[in-house]
Design a protein around this motif. Structure first.
Motif, PDB file in Angstrom:
ATOM      1  N   THR A  80       0.827  -1.209   0.000  1.00  0.00           N
ATOM      2  CA  THR A  80       0.000   0.000   0.000  1.00  0.00           C
ATOM      3  C   THR A  80       0.862   1.261   0.000  1.00  0.00           C
ATOM      4  OG1 THR A  80      -1.473  -1.283   1.424  1.00  0.00           O
ATOM      5  CG2 THR A  80      -1.994   1.061   1.098  1.00  0.00           C
ATOM      6  N   PRO A  81       0.659   2.146  -0.975  1.00  0.00           N
ATOM      7  CA  PRO A  81       1.495   3.358  -1.037  1.00  0.00           C
ATOM      8  C   PRO A  81       1.096   4.371   0.031  1.00  0.00           C
ATOM      9  CG  PRO A  81      -0.184   3.422  -2.751  1.00  0.00           C
ATOM     10  CD  PRO A  81      -0.290   2.058  -2.101  1.00  0.00           C
ATOM     11  N   SER A 160      -9.086  -6.519  -2.287  1.00  0.00           N
ATOM     12  CA  SER A 160      -9.263  -7.027  -0.928  1.00  0.00           C
ATOM     13  C   SER A 160     -10.059  -6.020  -0.117  1.00  0.00           C
ATOM     14  CB  SER A 160      -7.889  -7.248  -0.282  1.00  0.00           C
ATOM     15  OG  SER A 160      -7.973  -7.300   1.125  1.00  0.00           O
ATOM     16  N   ARG A 161     -10.952  -6.516   0.717  1.00  0.00           N
ATOM     17  CA  ARG A 161     -11.722  -5.604   1.566  1.00  0.00           C
ATOM     18  C   ARG A 161     -10.816  -4.827   2.527  1.00  0.00           C
ATOM     19  NH1 ARG A 161     -17.224  -5.949   2.072  1.00  0.00           N
ATOM     20  NH2 ARG A 161     -18.225  -7.462   0.704  1.00  0.00           N
ATOM     21  N   GLY A 162      -9.713  -5.453   2.918  1.00  0.00           N
ATOM     22  CA  GLY A 162      -8.838  -4.791   3.873  1.00  0.00           C
ATOM     23  C   GLY A 162      -7.665  -4.056   3.252  1.00  0.00           C
ATOM     24  N   GLU A 163      -7.184  -4.558   2.113  1.00  0.00           N
ATOM     25  CA  GLU A 163      -5.970  -3.988   1.514  1.00  0.00           C
ATOM     26  C   GLU A 163      -6.211  -3.336   0.168  1.00  0.00           C
ATOM     27  OE1 GLU A 163      -3.532  -3.917   3.492  1.00  0.00           O
ATOM     28  OE2 GLU A 163      -4.224  -5.398   4.934  1.00  0.00           O
ATOM     29  N   VAL A 247      -7.811   4.257  -8.498  1.00  0.00           N
ATOM     30  CA  VAL A 247      -9.137   4.876  -8.386  1.00  0.00           C
ATOM     31  C   VAL A 247     -10.159   3.960  -7.715  1.00  0.00           C
ATOM     32  CG1 VAL A 247      -8.741   6.320 -10.409  1.00  0.00           C
ATOM     33  CG2 VAL A 247      -9.877   4.103 -10.683  1.00  0.00           C
ATOM     34  N   CYS A 248      -9.777   2.726  -7.381  1.00  0.00           N
ATOM     35  CA  CYS A 248     -10.730   1.790  -6.784  1.00  0.00           C
ATOM     36  C   CYS A 248     -11.190   2.292  -5.415  1.00  0.00           C
ATOM     37  CB  CYS A 248     -10.085   0.412  -6.629  1.00  0.00           C
ATOM     38  SG  CYS A 248     -11.171  -0.810  -5.850  1.00  0.00           S
ATOM     39  N   PRO A 249     -12.504   2.432  -5.194  1.00  0.00           N
ATOM     40  CA  PRO A 249     -13.006   2.939  -3.913  1.00  0.00           C
ATOM     41  C   PRO A 249     -12.633   2.067  -2.716  1.00  0.00           C
ATOM     42  CG  PRO A 249     -14.726   3.009  -5.594  1.00  0.00           C
ATOM     43  CD  PRO A 249     -13.587   2.229  -6.171  1.00  0.00           C
ATOM     44  N   TRP A 250     -12.362   0.796  -2.944  1.00  0.00           N
ATOM     45  CA  TRP A 250     -12.013  -0.084  -1.826  1.00  0.00           C
ATOM     46  C   TRP A 250     -10.660   0.261  -1.227  1.00  0.00           C
ATOM     47  CZ3 TRP A 250     -15.171  -3.197   0.808  1.00  0.00           C
ATOM     48  CH2 TRP A 250     -16.404  -3.532   0.215  1.00  0.00           C
ATOM     49  N   ASN A 251      -9.868   1.075  -1.918  1.00  0.00           N
ATOM     50  CA  ASN A 251      -8.572   1.467  -1.365  1.00  0.00           C
ATOM     51  C   ASN A 251      -8.702   2.341  -0.122  1.00  0.00           C
ATOM     52  OD1 ASN A 251      -7.119   0.114  -3.354  1.00  0.00           O
ATOM     53  ND2 ASN A 251      -7.027   1.888  -4.702  1.00  0.00           N
ATOM     54  N   LYS A 252      -9.880   2.893   0.121  1.00  0.00           N
ATOM     55  CA  LYS A 252     -10.033   3.748   1.294  1.00  0.00           C
ATOM     56  C   LYS A 252      -9.846   2.967   2.595  1.00  0.00           C
ATOM     57  CE  LYS A 252     -15.106   3.275   1.288  1.00  0.00           C
ATOM     58  NZ  LYS A 252     -16.378   3.987   1.023  1.00  0.00           N
ATOM     59  N   PHE A 253      -9.951   1.640   2.518  1.00  0.00           N
ATOM     60  CA  PHE A 253      -9.746   0.820   3.712  1.00  0.00           C
ATOM     61  C   PHE A 253      -8.302   0.362   3.861  1.00  0.00           C
ATOM     62  CE2 PHE A 253     -14.238   0.091   2.474  1.00  0.00           C
ATOM     63  CZ  PHE A 253     -14.841   0.631   3.596  1.00  0.00           C
ATOM     64  N   ALA A 254      -7.500   0.558   2.822  1.00  0.00           N
ATOM     65  CA  ALA A 254      -6.096   0.132   2.852  1.00  0.00           C
ATOM     66  C   ALA A 254      -5.258   1.159   3.600  1.00  0.00           C
ATOM     67  CB  ALA A 254      -5.576  -0.043   1.429  1.00  0.00           C
TER      68      ALA A 254
END
Length: 347
Positions: A80-81, A160-163, A247-254
């Motif tokens: 994760t950057p 991934s939901r978490g990453e 741009v993937c919205p799931w990155n907000k949890f990473a």
């Protein structure tokens, strides 16, 4: 140690070794993967990646590669950057390197951790096993989804939901008969952010990638001249592309804190100057990219990529170094330099 206790201990050891997630699946969990792969290959979507076609039968199923396998352990290591991967989009005199390649070579880091986990497994429950990271004919993403690490998003990469979208994948094939985890569930919904973000329209439809149009393929795997109709879309990307992932919205949890320290970016790879890259010879290329996955493309492809980025930059200060490249030994580099000069001077 009971079966359940072994699995719990296995996952704990994987975490201790730096993996963000560890899940188990059956070697028979992806029955449709071989057919999808054959259809994708038949359409020519793999471009020049002949190694995908040459070992397609082994790639299509874990048992095709190793008939004795009883369980597949899939592992994810986060990279994760800690910065915005798209921040250099408006800085045309700098080259954009994909986040995954700004630190140590993931092949080395992930394989080292896989081998350590394999040694632990053999000590805890003796059995045969094999470890793989990226270079073997393994369908990592479908297997990771089947194991429950996440799902393959519309950009065809793991989510991934978490990453989020920032996971390196590795696998251990074992003759141990381990209880599988529940598969991941597609949670893309109606979102098409990754499809819209692609600068070269490499997605004919959701969940399908035409590698021949993908910036990552063009800048890394493709050896010849980059097709002229795709050069403008490359922008200042000189190695890979993060746009559909970023741009993937799931990155907000990473969280960047989850990233393995080996993948922290090297300062010289975060925002290299195009002028410096265009001036590389073989020795300086090897020195700059030692220990990086970038080293595999060699000096000529890197300079070709930098020349395309220079042509897109509008920066006329790069004209002298591009002029010098007209005398390069590699005709592909010469072609890219002449195209860049046409963009900067003739137009």
């Amino acid at each position: 140690m009971t079966h359940a206790a072994f699995i719990d201990a296995l996952k704990a050891e994987a975490k201790r070794l730096g993996f963000a997630d560890c899940r188990i699946t059956s070697p028979d969990a992806i029955p449709a993967a071989a057919g999808r792969l054959q259809a994708w290959l038949a359409e020519g979507n793999h471009g020049e990646m002949g190694w995908m076609e040459a070992r397609a039968e082994q790639r299509g199923s874990p048992r095709g590669l190793w008939p004795e396998v009883s369980s597949v352990i899939m592992l994810g290591m986060a990279y994760t950057p800690g910065h915005d991967p798209l921040a250099l989009a408006d800085v045309p005199d700098r080259g954009r390197i994909s986040v995954y390649a700004q630190g140590q070579d993931y092949h080395d880091v992930v394989k080292r951790a896989l081998k350590a986990l394999a040694r632990w497994m053999v000590d805890a429950a003796p059995a045969e096993l094999k470890v793989f990271v990226d270079t073997a004919p393994v369908m990592e993403k479908p297997l990771a989804a089947a194991a429950g690490l996440g799902w393959q998003g519309k950009h065809t990469n793991m989510v991934s939901r978490g990453e989020g979208s920032w996971l390196f994948l590795g696998s251990i094939y074992s003759t141990l008969d381990l209880t599988p985890d529940a598969p991941g569930r597609d949670s893309c919904g109606s979102c098409d952010a990754c499809q819209r973000a692609c600068p070269t329209d490499a997605f004919p439809e959701p969940y399908r990638l035409d590698a021949r149009r993908c910036v990552s393929y063009l800048t890394i795997e493709h050896k010849g001249p980059i097709p002229e109709d795709l050069r403008a879309g490359i922008g200042n990307r000189i190695y890979g592309c993060d746009d559909c992932l970023a741009v993937c919205p799931w990155n907000k949890f990473a969280e960047a804190a989850h990233a393995h320290r080996a993948f922290l970016p090297r300062a010289e790879l975060v925002a290299p100057r195009l002028g410096d890259l265009l001036d590389l010879d073989d020795a300086s290329f090897r020195e700059m990219f030692a220990g990086s996955p970038i080293k595999r493309i060699g000096r000529n492809r890197m300079v070709r990529n930098a020349a395309i980025a220079a042509g897109n930059s509008g920066d006329r200060s790069l004209v002298p170094v591009l002029e010098a490249l007209r005398g390069d030994d590699d005709p592909v580099v010469v072609d890219a330099a002449e195209w860049a000069l046409e963009q900067l001077v003739d137009r």
